[in-house]
Design an enzyme around this catalytic site. Structure first.
Site, PDB file in Angstrom:
ATOM      1  N   LYS A   1       2.177 -33.456 -27.764  1.00  0.00           N
ATOM      2  CA  LYS A   1       0.832 -33.553 -28.214  1.00  0.00           C
ATOM      3  C   LYS A   1       1.061 -33.260 -29.696  1.00  0.00           C
ATOM      4  CE  LYS A   1      -2.041 -32.316 -24.179  1.00  0.00           C
ATOM      5  NZ  LYS A   1      -3.110 -31.327 -24.001  1.00  0.00           N
TER       6      LYS A   1
ATOM      7  N   TYR B   1      -9.030 -39.979 -22.417  1.00  0.00           N
ATOM      8  CA  TYR B   1      -9.474 -38.544 -21.733  1.00  0.00           C
ATOM      9  C   TYR B   1     -10.935 -38.870 -21.193  1.00  0.00           C
ATOM     10  CZ  TYR B   1      -5.634 -35.555 -22.999  1.00  0.00           C
ATOM     11  OH  TYR B   1      -4.432 -34.768 -23.402  1.00  0.00           O
TER      12      TYR B   1
ATOM     13  N   PHE C   1     -15.202 -29.128 -24.148  1.00  0.00           N
ATOM     14  CA  PHE C   1     -13.961 -29.519 -25.177  1.00  0.00           C
ATOM     15  C   PHE C   1     -13.585 -31.066 -25.430  1.00  0.00           C
ATOM     16  CE2 PHE C   1     -12.113 -29.010 -20.727  1.00  0.00           C
ATOM     17  CZ  PHE C   1     -11.351 -30.034 -20.464  1.00  0.00           C
TER      18      PHE C   1
ATOM     19  N   ARG D   1       4.504 -30.824 -13.774  1.00  0.00           N
ATOM     20  CA  ARG D   1       3.263 -29.951 -13.867  1.00  0.00           C
ATOM     21  C   ARG D   1       4.030 -28.374 -13.787  1.00  0.00           C
ATOM     22  NH1 ARG D   1      -1.611 -31.675 -15.603  1.00  0.00           N
ATOM     23  NH2 ARG D   1      -2.320 -29.765 -14.569  1.00  0.00           N
TER      24      ARG D   1
ATOM     25  N   THR E   1      -2.559 -24.741 -18.041  1.00  0.00           N
ATOM     26  CA  THR E   1      -3.370 -25.334 -19.077  1.00  0.00           C
ATOM     27  C   THR E   1      -3.408 -24.432 -20.211  1.00  0.00           C
ATOM     28  OG1 THR E   1      -4.887 -26.577 -17.406  1.00  0.00           O
ATOM     29  CG2 THR E   1      -5.373 -26.523 -19.864  1.00  0.00           C
TER      30      THR E   1
ATOM     31  N   ARG F   1       4.493 -24.887 -21.952  1.00  0.00           N
ATOM     32  CA  ARG F   1       3.267 -24.437 -22.401  1.00  0.00           C
ATOM     33  C   ARG F   1       3.395 -22.860 -22.862  1.00  0.00           C
ATOM     34  NH1 ARG F   1      -1.197 -27.806 -18.861  1.00  0.00           N
ATOM     35  NH2 ARG F   1      -1.315 -29.663 -20.320  1.00  0.00           N
TER      36      ARG F   1
ATOM     37  N   ASN G   1      -1.816 -27.151 -26.689  1.00  0.00           N
ATOM     38  CA  ASN G   1      -0.678 -26.729 -25.528  1.00  0.00           C
ATOM     39  C   ASN G   1       0.446 -27.484 -25.200  1.00  0.00           C
ATOM     40  OD1 ASN G   1      -2.173 -28.762 -24.377  1.00  0.00           O
ATOM     41  ND2 ASN G   1      -2.948 -27.634 -22.649  1.00  0.00           N
TER      42      ASN G   1
ATOM     43  N   HIS H   1       1.112 -32.941 -22.328  1.00  0.00           N
ATOM     44  CA  HIS H   1       0.023 -33.260 -21.256  1.00  0.00           C
ATOM     45  C   HIS H   1       1.178 -34.006 -20.096  1.00  0.00           C
ATOM     46  CE1 HIS H   1      -2.768 -36.044 -19.136  1.00  0.00           C
ATOM     47  NE2 HIS H   1      -1.859 -36.792 -18.876  1.00  0.00           N
TER      48      HIS H   1
ATOM     49  N   GLU I   1      -2.019 -44.007 -16.248  1.00  0.00           N
ATOM     50  CA  GLU I   1      -1.871 -43.436 -17.260  1.00  0.00           C
ATOM     51  C   GLU I   1      -0.450 -44.076 -17.909  1.00  0.00           C
ATOM     52  OE1 GLU I   1      -3.917 -38.821 -16.635  1.00  0.00           O
ATOM     53  OE2 GLU I   1      -1.544 -39.144 -16.948  1.00  0.00           O
TER      54      GLU I   1
END
Ligand code: UDP
Ligand code: MG
Length: 138
Positions: A9, A49, A57, A85, A91, A102, A112, A115, A126
């Protein structure tokens, strides 16, 4: 073997953490089989998203994700979706386990660092959002 979509990100790209994050993937046995840097438009971020469009958010998240360059990548390996993950952590970096990406690199719940697709089904969608088969070299 599975494929999963990963995004580094804007906060992490800006702080020059792409290599540090990539080494987490590689040390865990995930192979980066496609990667590119790009700047999303607001409407592209909104489309990516879309599943979150009703959430409070959503507007802020899409503004943030289109504010500066990201790195999109495909990770490949055994159980790639769940392995990624785990490497990412929760998150909210404050709740993420020590040693996760993260926890170590995130700045907050929105900023964070990464993704990662949350299921094999979403990974396929995706990956298709960001990459064509021509760009994926296993
Ligand atoms: N997010 C946020 N506030 C929240 C929850 C999520 O800003 O309260 C952002 C955060 O950047 C997160 C993204 O929205 O990574 C997508 O949320 P999701 O619940 O899918 O979390 P993830 O799958 O990324 O862990
Ligand atoms: Mg998610």
């Amino acid at each position: 073997m599975e494929r999963t979509l990963s995004l580094i990100k804007p906060d992490a790209v800006f702080r020059n953490l792409t290599g540090a994050i990539n080494s987490r993937f590689e040390q865990a046995g995930l192979r980066i089989i496609a990667q590119k840097r790009l700047l999303l438009t607001k409407s592209q971020a909104e489309k990516f998203y879309e599943i979150h469009r009703e959430r409070a958010f959503y507007g802020s998240l899409c503004g943030y994700m289109s504010s500066a360059p990201i790195v999109a990548q495909i990770l490949c390996g055994k159980n790639a979706v769940s392995k990624n993950r785990e490497l990412m952590g929760a998150t909210n970096p404050a709740n993420a386990e020590i040693g996760t990406i993260r926890r170590d690199f995130g700045e907050g719940v929105e900023r964070n660092a990464v993704h990662g697709s949350d299921s094999l089904e979403n990974a396929v969608l995706e990956i298709g959002f960001f990459f064509s088969e021509l760009e994926i070299i296993e």
